[in-house]
Write an enzyme that holds these catalytic residues in place. Structure first.
Site, PDB file in Angstrom:
ATOM      1  N   ASP A 211      14.036  -2.143   1.066  1.00 44.40           N
ATOM      2  CA  ASP A 211      14.712  -2.391   2.345  1.00 44.40           C
ATOM      3  C   ASP A 211      15.639  -3.602   2.151  1.00 44.40           C
ATOM      4  O   ASP A 211      16.797  -3.447   1.765  1.00 44.40           O
ATOM      5  CB  ASP A 211      13.621  -2.610   3.401  1.00 44.40           C
ATOM      6  CG  ASP A 211      14.156  -2.682   4.804  1.00 44.40           C
ATOM      7  OD1 ASP A 211      15.357  -2.446   5.005  1.00 44.40           O
ATOM      8  OD2 ASP A 211      13.381  -2.990   5.735  1.00 44.40           O
TER       9      ASP A 211
ATOM     10  N   LYS B  72       0.807  -1.206   0.000  1.00 43.61           N
ATOM     11  CA  LYS B  72       0.000   0.000   0.000  1.00 43.61           C
ATOM     12  C   LYS B  72       0.848   1.267   0.000  1.00 43.61           C
ATOM     13  O   LYS B  72       0.380   2.331  -0.370  1.00 43.61           O
ATOM     14  CB  LYS B  72      -0.878   0.034   1.284  1.00 43.61           C
ATOM     15  CG  LYS B  72      -1.973  -0.984   1.312  1.00 43.61           C
ATOM     16  CD  LYS B  72      -2.997  -0.711   2.435  1.00 43.61           C
ATOM     17  CE  LYS B  72      -2.501  -1.098   3.794  1.00 43.61           C
ATOM     18  NZ  LYS B  72      -3.542  -1.104   4.843  1.00 43.61           N
ATOM     19  N   GLY B  73       2.061   1.144   0.489  1.00 44.42           N
ATOM     20  CA  GLY B  73       2.882   2.321   0.771  1.00 44.42           C
ATOM     21  C   GLY B  73       3.050   3.280  -0.392  1.00 44.42           C
ATOM     22  O   GLY B  73       3.246   4.477  -0.197  1.00 44.42           O
TER      23      GLY B  73
ATOM     24  N   ASP C 211       4.400   3.447   6.737  1.00 40.23           N
ATOM     25  CA  ASP C 211       3.680   3.332   8.007  1.00 40.23           C
ATOM     26  C   ASP C 211       4.497   2.650   9.089  1.00 40.23           C
ATOM     27  O   ASP C 211       5.500   2.001   8.817  1.00 40.23           O
ATOM     28  CB  ASP C 211       2.398   2.522   7.800  1.00 40.23           C
ATOM     29  CG  ASP C 211       2.695   1.035   7.627  1.00 40.23           C
ATOM     30  OD1 ASP C 211       3.542   0.700   6.775  1.00 40.23           O
ATOM     31  OD2 ASP C 211       2.112   0.225   8.342  1.00 40.23           O
TER      32      ASP C 211
HETATM   33  C1  PRP Z   1       7.190  -2.254   2.396  1.00 39.63           C
HETATM   34  C2  PRP Z   1       7.507  -1.448   1.142  1.00 39.63           C
HETATM   35  C3  PRP Z   1       7.979  -2.481   0.186  1.00 39.63           C
HETATM   36  C4  PRP Z   1       8.614  -3.529   1.079  1.00 39.63           C
HETATM   37  C5  PRP Z   1      10.088  -3.387   1.025  1.00 39.63           C
HETATM   38  O1  PRP Z   1       5.903  -2.713   2.290  1.00 39.63           O
HETATM   39  O2  PRP Z   1       6.388  -0.772   0.671  1.00 39.63           O
HETATM   40  O3  PRP Z   1       6.943  -3.030  -0.582  1.00 39.63           O
HETATM   41  O4  PRP Z   1       8.144  -3.304   2.405  1.00 39.63           O
HETATM   42  O5  PRP Z   1      10.715  -4.298   1.857  1.00 39.63           O
HETATM   43  P1  PRP Z   1      11.818  -5.315   1.352  1.00 39.63           P
HETATM   44  O6  PRP Z   1      12.770  -4.586   0.450  1.00 39.63           O
HETATM   45  O7  PRP Z   1      12.469  -5.723   2.665  1.00 39.63           O
HETATM   46  O8  PRP Z   1      11.149  -6.463   0.684  1.00 39.63           O
HETATM   47  P2  PRP Z   1       5.105  -3.361   3.510  1.00 39.63           P
HETATM   48  O9  PRP Z   1       5.302  -4.836   3.500  1.00 39.63           O
HETATM   49  O10 PRP Z   1       5.466  -2.637   4.771  1.00 39.63           O
HETATM   50  O11 PRP Z   1       3.607  -3.101   3.093  1.00 39.63           O
HETATM   51  P3  PRP Z   1       2.803  -1.717   2.911  1.00 39.63           P
HETATM   52  O12 PRP Z   1       3.407  -1.033   1.686  1.00 39.63           O
HETATM   53  O13 PRP Z   1       1.409  -2.167   2.687  1.00 39.63           O
HETATM   54  O14 PRP Z   1       2.995  -0.902   4.165  1.00 39.63           O
END
Ligand code: PRP
Length: 174
Positions: free
Chosen positions: A101, A41-42, A157
């Site tokens: 990340d 969603k981010g 978030d």
């Molecule tokens: C976050 C971000 C990426 C992912 C990156 O999403 O939006 O999609 O984590 O992390 P990585 O490089 O360690 O794989 P999240 O899972 O927090 O979901 P959200 O966007 O719905 O908050």
């Protein structure tokens, strides 16, 4: 001990960088058949700003992925909970992410989308956070590189809180 939020990237800096990215993408994809795929969603705020700053209209689609992360499994398993719906074959596809990340989400998604045989497949990520990277994924467009820290705001978030703040904050111990 409590925590406090410190502003790391201001609204003005965000707006300026989004405009620059849109100009660069606009130049690189002029006259092409561009489909932007956002990772929910981010990404919803960054993507909304980015597409409106482009010099032409594009098609958009979204995916949602669920990651069990490197902390819980060594493989960092990623699952698709909402897949793409638009046809991607022979089209220019740009994945849009809010933050990278560990890199596991984008590595998985790039491989998954490559299976649709797009003409090209690139990545635009607003924040490139380097401290926990496990898989190197080439990032074609980056908003801001950030070495470390827990970031919230502008779509990011913490337990669903703080996503809608217009700046990016880093959460620090008080
Ligand atoms: C976050 C971000 C990426 C992912 C990156 O999403 O939006 O999609 O984590 O992390 P990585 O490089 O360690 O794989 P999240 O899972 O927090 O979901 P959200 O966007 O719905 O908050």
């Amino acid at each position: 001990m409590g925590t406090k939020k410190r502003c790391l990237i201001s609204r003005e800096a965000i707006a300026q960088r989004v405009a620059e990215l849109a100009q660069q993408i606009g130049r690189d994809y002029a006259g092409r058949d561009l489909v932007m795929i956002g990772v929910l969603k981010g990404v919803f705020i960054f993507m909304a700003d980015l597409v409106r700053a482009l010099p032409f209209a594009v098609e958009v689609d979204f995916v949602r992925l669920c990651s069990y992360g490197a902390g819980t499994t060594t493989s960092g398993e990623v699952h698709i909970t909402k897949d793409v719906e638009l046809p991607l074959k022979d089209r220019d596809v740009l994945i849009v992410e809010d933050i990278v990340d560990t890199g596991l989400t984008l590595a998985f998604l790039k491989q998954h989308l490559a299976g649709h045989r797009p003409r090209s497949l690139k990545i635009c990520c607003f924040i490139d956070k380097k401290e926990r990277r496990e898989v190197e994924v080439p990032l074609d467009y980056v908003g801001f590189p950030v070495e470390q820290g827990f970031l919230v705001g502008y779509g990011l978030d913490c337990g669903e809180q703080s996503r809608t703040l217009p700046e990016i904050f880093v959460i620090e111990p008080e």
